[in-house]
Design a protein around this motif. Structure first.
Motif, short mmCIF file in Angstrom:
data_model
loop_
_atom_site.label_atom_id
_atom_site.label_comp_id
_atom_site.label_asym_id
_atom_site.label_seq_id
_atom_site.Cartn_x
_atom_site.Cartn_y
_atom_site.Cartn_z
N VAL A 69 53.28 43.25 34.89
CA VAL A 69 54.02 44.36 35.49
C VAL A 69 54.73 43.93 36.78
CG1 VAL A 69 53.76 46.64 36.58
CG2 VAL A 69 52.56 46.13 34.47
N LEU A 70 54.10 43.08 37.57
CA LEU A 70 54.64 42.70 38.88
C LEU A 70 55.77 41.66 38.82
CD1 LEU A 70 51.32 42.49 40.89
CD2 LEU A 70 53.18 44.13 41.24
N THR A 71 55.89 40.93 37.73
CA THR A 71 56.90 39.88 37.63
C THR A 71 58.30 40.42 37.95
OG1 THR A 71 55.59 38.63 36.06
CG2 THR A 71 57.95 38.20 36.07
N GLY A 72 58.95 39.78 38.91
CA GLY A 72 60.29 40.17 39.31
C GLY A 72 60.35 41.20 40.43
N SER A 73 59.21 41.71 40.88
CA SER A 73 59.20 42.74 41.91
C SER A 73 58.95 42.12 43.30
CB SER A 73 58.12 43.78 41.60
OG SER A 73 56.84 43.17 41.70
N THR A 74 58.70 42.97 44.28
CA THR A 74 58.39 42.53 45.64
C THR A 74 57.12 43.24 46.10
OG1 THR A 74 60.72 42.18 46.19
CG2 THR A 74 59.21 42.49 48.04
N LEU A 75 56.13 42.45 46.56
CA LEU A 75 54.92 43.00 47.15
C LEU A 75 55.13 43.03 48.65
CD1 LEU A 75 51.96 43.98 46.88
CD2 LEU A 75 51.29 41.59 47.21
N ASP A 76 54.97 44.20 49.25
CA ASP A 76 55.17 44.38 50.68
C ASP A 76 53.96 45.08 51.27
OD1 ASP A 76 56.61 44.40 53.15
OD2 ASP A 76 57.31 46.44 52.76
N TYR A 77 53.87 45.03 52.59
CA TYR A 77 52.87 45.80 53.32
C TYR A 77 53.57 46.46 54.48
CZ TYR A 77 48.83 47.29 55.91
OH TYR A 77 47.91 48.07 56.57
N SER A 78 53.26 47.72 54.72
CA SER A 78 53.84 48.42 55.86
C SER A 78 52.74 49.12 56.64
CB SER A 78 54.88 49.44 55.42
OG SER A 78 55.38 50.12 56.56
N ALA A 79 52.70 48.86 57.93
CA ALA A 79 51.78 49.55 58.82
C ALA A 79 52.42 50.80 59.41
CB ALA A 79 51.33 48.61 59.94
N ARG A 80 53.73 50.96 59.20
CA ARG A 80 54.45 52.10 59.78
C ARG A 80 54.38 53.35 58.91
NH1 ARG A 80 59.75 48.93 61.43
NH2 ARG A 80 60.22 49.63 59.34
N ILE A 81 54.09 53.21 57.63
CA ILE A 81 53.96 54.39 56.78
C ILE A 81 52.53 54.90 56.85
CG2 ILE A 81 55.86 53.81 55.24
CD1 ILE A 81 53.86 52.69 53.26
N ARG A 82 52.31 56.13 56.46
CA ARG A 82 50.96 56.71 56.51
C ARG A 82 50.51 57.10 55.12
NH1 ARG A 82 50.08 53.99 59.98
NH2 ARG A 82 50.46 54.39 62.13
N PRO A 83 49.39 56.56 54.66
CA PRO A 83 48.58 55.55 55.34
C PRO A 83 49.23 54.17 55.24
CG PRO A 83 47.64 56.00 53.20
CD PRO A 83 48.81 56.94 53.36
N PRO A 84 48.89 53.26 56.16
CA PRO A 84 49.37 51.89 56.04
C PRO A 84 48.91 51.32 54.71
CG PRO A 84 48.29 52.24 58.15
CD PRO A 84 48.02 53.44 57.31
N ARG A 85 49.81 50.59 53.99
CA ARG A 85 49.40 50.14 52.66
C ARG A 85 50.32 49.06 52.09
NH1 ARG A 85 51.39 55.47 51.77
NH2 ARG A 85 53.33 55.50 50.64
N PHE A 86 49.77 48.40 51.06
CA PHE A 86 50.60 47.53 50.23
C PHE A 86 51.43 48.44 49.34
CE2 PHE A 86 47.08 44.55 51.04
CZ PHE A 86 47.80 43.42 51.41
N ARG A 87 52.60 47.95 48.98
CA ARG A 87 53.46 48.71 48.08
C ARG A 87 54.32 47.74 47.28
NH1 ARG A 87 57.72 51.20 52.42
NH2 ARG A 87 58.12 49.23 53.46
N VAL A 88 54.66 48.13 46.09
CA VAL A 88 55.48 47.31 45.20
C VAL A 88 56.88 47.90 45.21
CG1 VAL A 88 55.82 46.49 42.85
CG2 VAL A 88 53.50 46.65 43.81
N LEU A 89 57.84 47.07 45.60
CA LEU A 89 59.23 47.51 45.71
C LEU A 89 60.09 46.85 44.65
CD1 LEU A 89 59.53 47.00 49.57
CD2 LEU A 89 58.91 49.10 48.37
N ARG A 90 61.17 47.52 44.28
CA ARG A 90 62.17 46.96 43.36
C ARG A 90 61.56 46.31 42.12
NH1 ARG A 90 63.59 45.99 48.47
NH2 ARG A 90 62.91 43.83 48.54
N ASN A 91 60.72 47.06 41.43
CA ASN A 91 60.08 46.51 40.24
C ASN A 91 60.95 46.78 39.01
OD1 ASN A 91 58.48 45.78 38.07
ND2 ASN A 91 56.61 46.40 39.10
N PRO A 92 61.53 45.72 38.42
CA PRO A 92 62.40 45.92 37.26
C PRO A 92 61.64 46.25 35.97
CG PRO A 92 62.13 43.58 37.67
CD PRO A 92 61.43 44.30 38.79
#
Length: 149
Positions: A69-92
């Motif tokens: 599922v993750l192939t081709g996507s971006t794994l990010d972490y943000s401390a500025r969103i609530r709650p702070p968390r890992f998130r998967v962006l631009r997942n094709p």
């Protein structure tokens, strides 16, 4: 070996801050039916069958079903969103995604879903308290010390 998806500097820094090894799997739940499941590992050998990727100063272990599922996507972490968390962006590979980026699979049912995970803290985050409105809407309660819910 690098993963077949992008890992941002913020995500690598958070993995290092958590002790250097994070496992990503998939689970049932969330607004769209499937969620990314994250866990901190003391020892990378704990995740048998997972693909092991080395990031500078960190280990990322990915379950086979999550890797697809993750192939081709971006794994990010943000401390500025609530709650702070890992998130998967631009997942094709995920057509339907919840606006909070925590679940995917089926069409988003809209705001107010009882299965919403938008404010659920990361498993290791004991300090974030979700808004009471969301807690009441979802029936969420913090996992006990034994990890049960």
């Amino acid at each position: 070996m690098l993963p077949p998806f992008t890992v941002t500097r913020a995500a690598v820094a958070q993995i290092v801050a958590l002790g250097g090894a994070v496992h990503i799997g998939l689970g049932s739940g969330g607004c769209c039916g499937t969620v990314y499941a994250y866990a901190v590992l003391e020892n990378p050998a704990e995740a048998s069958g997972a693909a092991l990727f080395g990031c500078p100063g960190a280990w990322l272990l990915v379950a086979p079903e999550a890797l697809d599922v993750l192939t081709g996507s971006t794994l990010d972490y943000s401390a500025r969103i609530r709650p702070p968390r890992f998130r998967v962006l631009r997942n094709p590979r995920t057509e339907h995604v919840c606006p909070c980026r925590r679940s995917f699979g089926t069409a988003w049912p809209g705001a107010g879903s009882a299965s919403c995970r938008s404010y659920e803290p990361m498993p290791w985050d004991a300090e974030f308290e979700p808004p009471q409105r969301w807690v009441k809407q979802t029936g969420w309660r913090r996992a006990s010390a034994e990890g049960e819910r």
